[in-house]
Design a protein around this motif. Structure first.
Motif, PDB file in Angstrom:
ATOM      1  N   ILE A 185       0.836  -1.202   0.000  1.00 44.25           N
ATOM      2  CA  ILE A 185       0.000   0.000   0.000  1.00 44.25           C
ATOM      3  C   ILE A 185       0.872   1.252   0.000  1.00 44.25           C
ATOM      4  N   ALA A 186       1.944   1.249   0.798  1.00 43.44           N
ATOM      5  CA  ALA A 186       2.855   2.405   0.845  1.00 43.44           C
ATOM      6  C   ALA A 186       3.520   2.623  -0.505  1.00 43.44           C
ATOM      7  N   ALA A 187       3.884   1.525  -1.194  1.00 43.54           N
ATOM      8  CA  ALA A 187       4.512   1.653  -2.514  1.00 43.54           C
ATOM      9  C   ALA A 187       3.544   2.278  -3.513  1.00 43.54           C
TER      10      ALA A 187
ATOM     11  N   TYR B 169      -3.369  -7.597  11.163  1.00 39.86           N
ATOM     12  CA  TYR B 169      -3.734  -7.679  12.581  1.00 39.86           C
ATOM     13  C   TYR B 169      -3.060  -6.616  13.433  1.00 39.86           C
ATOM     14  N   GLU B 170      -2.144  -5.801  12.840  1.00 39.33           N
ATOM     15  CA  GLU B 170      -1.471  -4.803  13.678  1.00 39.33           C
ATOM     16  C   GLU B 170      -1.348  -3.477  12.944  1.00 39.33           C
ATOM     17  N   TYR B 171      -0.375  -3.355  12.044  1.00 41.30           N
ATOM     18  CA  TYR B 171      -0.073  -2.066  11.433  1.00 41.30           C
ATOM     19  C   TYR B 171      -1.180  -1.613  10.476  1.00 41.30           C
ATOM     20  N   VAL B 172      -1.562  -2.480   9.541  1.00 41.59           N
ATOM     21  CA  VAL B 172      -2.585  -2.109   8.566  1.00 41.59           C
ATOM     22  C   VAL B 172      -3.928  -1.876   9.250  1.00 41.59           C
ATOM     23  N   ALA B 173      -4.227  -2.699  10.247  1.00 43.74           N
ATOM     24  CA  ALA B 173      -5.501  -2.552  10.953  1.00 43.74           C
ATOM     25  C   ALA B 173      -5.554  -1.260  11.757  1.00 43.74           C
ATOM     26  N   ALA B 174      -4.381  -0.754  12.182  1.00 41.34           N
ATOM     27  CA  ALA B 174      -4.345   0.451  13.019  1.00 41.34           C
ATOM     28  C   ALA B 174      -4.430   1.731  12.209  1.00 41.34           C
ATOM     29  N   LEU B 175      -4.188   1.647  10.892  1.00 43.91           N
ATOM     30  CA  LEU B 175      -4.183   2.841  10.047  1.00 43.91           C
ATOM     31  C   LEU B 175      -5.463   2.921   9.230  1.00 43.91           C
TER      32      LEU B 175
ATOM     33  N   VAL C 103      -6.309   3.131   6.206  1.00 45.84           N
ATOM     34  CA  VAL C 103      -5.757   3.052   4.852  1.00 45.84           C
ATOM     35  C   VAL C 103      -6.816   3.364   3.805  1.00 45.84           C
ATOM     36  N   SER C 104      -8.063   2.948   4.057  1.00 49.32           N
ATOM     37  CA  SER C 104      -9.134   3.213   3.091  1.00 49.32           C
ATOM     38  C   SER C 104      -9.386   4.711   2.967  1.00 49.32           C
TER      39      SER C 104
END
Length: 455
Positions: free
Chosen positions: A10-12, A41-47, A49-50
């Motif tokens: 996603i960052a790329a 379960y940690e980083y992506v879920a905490a941001l 992103v959508s």
């Protein structure tokens, strides 16, 4: 590890969008379809992103991307009217908290469907969005197809990436989407430019189609069988050798029979006797309640208005006493049952105006794609052979969705709303009604003759 891989990807995409802002549109399509925040379960879920991709897609187009060829169509206006109606009914909803929770994702799906045609101003962009949609949904479908082929299917058992029965991961919704994208897969195999037609592309395409056909079997969703049957019938329109097609379809069904589990046939058998199935009987009772509710509330009750329903119906029950089998009617009372139909979902939540808008949007889409298909199907010039097949593929995908939507509440499904946005983009690109009928889309205007100046 999966969490870090999703976050890195996603960052790329977001970083590459600094040079090509349109990539942010693709990033949002990817995130909105796959829902990586539910997989991580940690980083992506905490941001969020959508939301980040959503804002980047709009901001990039508004501030950086070119606007040449972007036009607002009448169908986008209908989607905007539906969005305004949903906002109004949400403010006056019967169940404010539940309505607000559904509004949180519905408004984004509608706004993106209105916006995406403005960004799809070239063939490459239209293809890129469709390719992203197919490959992202394909990741879920391939996972489910492999598990089905290895004996991991079953009603309420088959899970893809996450154990979540919402959104596109809901069994009936995934079955509908899987069958609906088959015509688009075929178009990408034959007319794609990002991955030009070749042996590898065809091999992957056929494997993906096989996975799509396995999803209704693995999920044991009755809606999937109806969608597959509808697509098989609709394909007769474009098949040159229809008898050969029918023979091949029959042979394929016979070959597949030994590999289909008995539980699948038992569940499909309830289609013939809906009155004896509790799920089907409940749906019909909910639909009757919704019609009565709309008669008293013509503007609907807002999102999740079904929570106020309560009804009693009689269900036949089989009773075995020794060697005697009898059928007796059992009274069943049910409350707060979902609509299980996009038509009744719109009627109950947005009232008669919402249902009319929803039907108008889809009817207009089918008509527009048919106009493009008929106008472009006999053209053989360079760059003029992909429009008619694409219009036909989008029309078939929408028709399959409409069949599936009769039996599940997916009126606001984001994947399908994005597909409608692609239809609007193709309609604009082909020049309806901007260019005159019969005019070439790549034709250059004739130079005007210079008028002599007055002395």
């Amino acid at each position: 590890m999966i969490d870090l891989a999703l976050l890195a990807f996603i960052a790329a995409l977001l970083l590459l969008g600094l040079r090509r802002p349109f990539l942010w549109v693709l990033a949002y399509v990817y995130i909105d379809t796959l829902s990586p925040q539910t997989i991580g379960y940690e980083y992506v879920a905490a941001l969020p992103v959508s939301l980040i991709a959503f804002c980047a897609a709009f901001g990039g187009w508004l501030l950086i991307d070119g606007k040449h060829g972007a036009r607002f169509t009448f169908r986008q206006g209908l989607l905007l009217a539906l969005l305004a109606l949903c906002a109004f009914t949400t403010m006056h909803a019967d169940f404010p908290e539940a309505a607000a929770a559904k509004w949180d994702w519905v408004w984004k799906a509608l706004v993106f469907a209105i916006f995406v045609p403005l960004a799809l101003t070239t063939r490459l962009r239209i293809e890129a969005v469709l390719l992203t949609m197919v490959l992202t949904a394909g990741a879920i479908i391939i996972d489910g197809g492999i598990k089905t082929a290895t004996g991991g299917g079953g009603y309420g058992v088959l899970t893809m990436f996450v154990n979540d029965n919402t959104g596109i991961y809901e069994s009936s919704t995934l079955s509908t989407v899987a069958i609906a994208i088959i015509p688009i897969i075929v178009w990408l195999m034959r007319h794609g430019t990002v991955f030009p037609p070749g042996r590898a592309v065809k091999l992957f395409g056929y494997a993906l189609i096989l996975s799509c056909l396995l999803i209704p079997i693995g999920t044991e969703a009755r809606t999937g069988l109806l969608c597959a049957a509808a697509l098989a019938v609709l394909l007769l329109r474009d098949v040159k050798r229809r008898f050969l097609y029918l023979a091949g379809a029959g042979a394929l069904a016979l070959v597949a029979l030994p590999f289909v589990p008995q539980s699948y046939w038992e569940r499909m058998g309830t289609i013939e006797t809906p009155a004896g199935d509790e799920s089907a009987s409940t749906r019909m009772a909910v639909w009757d309640w919704t019609i009565d509710y709309a008669a008293e509330h013509p503007l609907g009750g807002g999102f999740d208005a079904y929570r106020g329903n309560s009804f009693t119906y009689h269900l036949p029950q089989r009773v075995v006493e020794g060697s005697t089998v009898s059928i007796r009617m059992v009274e069943v009372t049910d409350r707060a049952r979902a609509y299980h139909s996009a038509v009744f979902e719109m009627l109950g939540e947005q009232g008669w105006p919402g249902l009319v808008l929803w039907l108008w949007i889809h009817a207009l889409g089918l008509w527009q794609m048919e106009r493009i298909r008929r106008r472009w199907r006999n053209r053989t010039g360079a760059g003029e052979t992909w429009q008619a097949p694409l219009a036909g593929a989008l029309q078939l995908a929408q028709a399959v969705y409409l069949v599936g939507s009769l039996f599940q509440g997916i009126a606001y499904q984001p994947f399908i709303l994005t597909l409608l946005g692609v239809q609007c983009a193709l309609w604009t690109w082909c020049g309806w009604p901007i260019r005159r009928a019969g005019a070439r889309p790549d034709a250059t205007p004739r130079p005007r003759r210079a008028r002599p100046r007055m002395p």
